[in-house]
Design a protein around this motif. Sequence first.
Motif, PDB file in Angstrom:
ATOM      1  N   UNK A 165       8.402  -9.097   2.284  1.00 16.26           N
ATOM      2  CA  UNK A 165       8.541  -8.627   0.909  1.00 16.26           C
ATOM      3  C   UNK A 165       7.267  -7.933   0.459  1.00 16.26           C
ATOM      4  N   UNK A 166       6.131  -8.512   0.807  1.00 15.37           N
ATOM      5  CA  UNK A 166       4.845  -7.900   0.474  1.00 15.37           C
ATOM      6  C   UNK A 166       4.692  -6.550   1.167  1.00 15.37           C
ATOM      7  N   UNK A 167       5.073  -6.484   2.425  1.00 12.00           N
ATOM      8  CA  UNK A 167       4.989  -5.238   3.184  1.00 12.00           C
ATOM      9  C   UNK A 167       5.905  -4.182   2.594  1.00 12.00           C
ATOM     10  N   UNK A 168       7.120  -4.579   2.242  1.00 11.29           N
ATOM     11  CA  UNK A 168       8.076  -3.639   1.654  1.00 11.29           C
ATOM     12  C   UNK A 168       7.570  -3.123   0.303  1.00 11.29           C
ATOM     13  N   UNK A 169       7.029  -4.009  -0.521  1.00  7.87           N
ATOM     14  CA  UNK A 169       6.493  -3.597  -1.819  1.00  7.87           C
ATOM     15  C   UNK A 169       5.354  -2.595  -1.635  1.00  7.87           C
ATOM     16  N   UNK A 170       4.524  -2.835  -0.640  1.00  9.39           N
ATOM     17  CA  UNK A 170       3.435  -1.904  -0.345  1.00  9.39           C
ATOM     18  C   UNK A 170       4.001  -0.523  -0.029  1.00  9.39           C
ATOM     19  N   UNK A 173      -1.301  -8.683   3.943  1.00  8.21           N
ATOM     20  CA  UNK A 173       0.042  -8.879   3.388  1.00  8.21           C
ATOM     21  C   UNK A 173       0.374 -10.363   3.346  1.00  8.21           C
ATOM     22  N   UNK A 174      -0.066 -11.119   4.343  1.00 10.77           N
ATOM     23  CA  UNK A 174       0.193 -12.565   4.367  1.00 10.77           C
ATOM     24  C   UNK A 174      -0.425 -13.253   3.154  1.00 10.77           C
ATOM     25  N   UNK A 175      -1.661 -12.893   2.830  1.00 15.96           N
ATOM     26  CA  UNK A 175      -2.333 -13.508   1.683  1.00 15.96           C
ATOM     27  C   UNK A 175      -1.623 -13.144   0.379  1.00 15.96           C
ATOM     28  N   UNK A 176      -1.260 -11.879   0.231  1.00 17.38           N
ATOM     29  CA  UNK A 176      -0.552 -11.448  -0.978  1.00 17.38           C
ATOM     30  C   UNK A 176       0.781 -12.193  -1.103  1.00 17.38           C
ATOM     31  N   UNK A 177       1.492 -12.324   0.002  1.00 19.99           N
ATOM     32  CA  UNK A 177       2.769 -13.036  -0.016  1.00 19.99           C
ATOM     33  C   UNK A 177       2.571 -14.484  -0.453  1.00 19.99           C
ATOM     34  N   UNK A 179      -0.783  -5.249  -5.315  1.00 23.86           N
ATOM     35  CA  UNK A 179      -0.948  -4.097  -4.465  1.00 23.86           C
ATOM     36  C   UNK A 179      -2.348  -3.508  -4.599  1.00 23.86           C
ATOM     37  N   UNK A 180      -2.811  -3.340  -5.816  1.00 25.19           N
ATOM     38  CA  UNK A 180      -4.146  -2.773  -6.001  1.00 25.19           C
ATOM     39  C   UNK A 180      -5.225  -3.692  -5.445  1.00 25.19           C
ATOM     40  N   UNK A 181      -5.013  -4.999  -5.570  1.00 23.27           N
ATOM     41  CA  UNK A 181      -5.972  -5.951  -4.992  1.00 23.27           C
ATOM     42  C   UNK A 181      -6.038  -5.752  -3.488  1.00 23.27           C
ATOM     43  N   UNK A 182      -4.882  -5.575  -2.881  1.00 24.46           N
ATOM     44  CA  UNK A 182      -4.836  -5.369  -1.430  1.00 24.46           C
ATOM     45  C   UNK A 182      -5.590  -4.106  -1.032  1.00 24.46           C
ATOM     46  N   UNK A 183      -5.368  -3.031  -1.762  1.00 27.65           N
ATOM     47  CA  UNK A 183      -6.033  -1.768  -1.428  1.00 27.65           C
ATOM     48  C   UNK A 183      -7.540  -1.833  -1.658  1.00 27.65           C
ATOM     49  N   UNK A 184      -7.946  -2.426  -2.743  1.00 26.00           N
ATOM     50  CA  UNK A 184      -9.376  -2.454  -3.082  1.00 26.00           C
ATOM     51  C   UNK A 184     -10.184  -3.434  -2.243  1.00 26.00           C
ATOM     52  N   UNK A 185      -9.563  -4.538  -1.878  1.00 24.08           N
ATOM     53  CA  UNK A 185     -10.322  -5.604  -1.216  1.00 24.08           C
ATOM     54  C   UNK A 185      -9.872  -5.906   0.210  1.00 24.08           C
ATOM     55  N   UNK A 186      -8.883  -5.191   0.696  1.00 28.22           N
ATOM     56  CA  UNK A 186      -8.438  -5.392   2.071  1.00 28.22           C
ATOM     57  C   UNK A 186      -7.732  -6.713   2.317  1.00 28.22           C
TER      58      UNK A 186
END
Length: 56
Positions: free
Chosen positions: A24-29, A11-15, A1-8
């Motif tokens: 699941x990534x979207x829900x976790x966010x 959700x697809x990449x995180x998943x 989650x923090x990686x997503x916020x800091x680096x943009x």
Amino acid sequence: MLVRLRHGVTHDAMAGWFGVDCSTSTRANGEVRPLLDEQGMHRQSRRAAAVPGRGR
């Protein structure tokens, strides 16, 4: 989650990194973001920052 916020990262990449579905990534966010906000760790999204009058 923090990686997503800091680096943009999307959700697809995180998943993909964690081997879960994009939903699941979207829900976790959605679950983690309010917790970060409560601790004063809110970061305005790039989109909200780019549009005058948007964001918190």
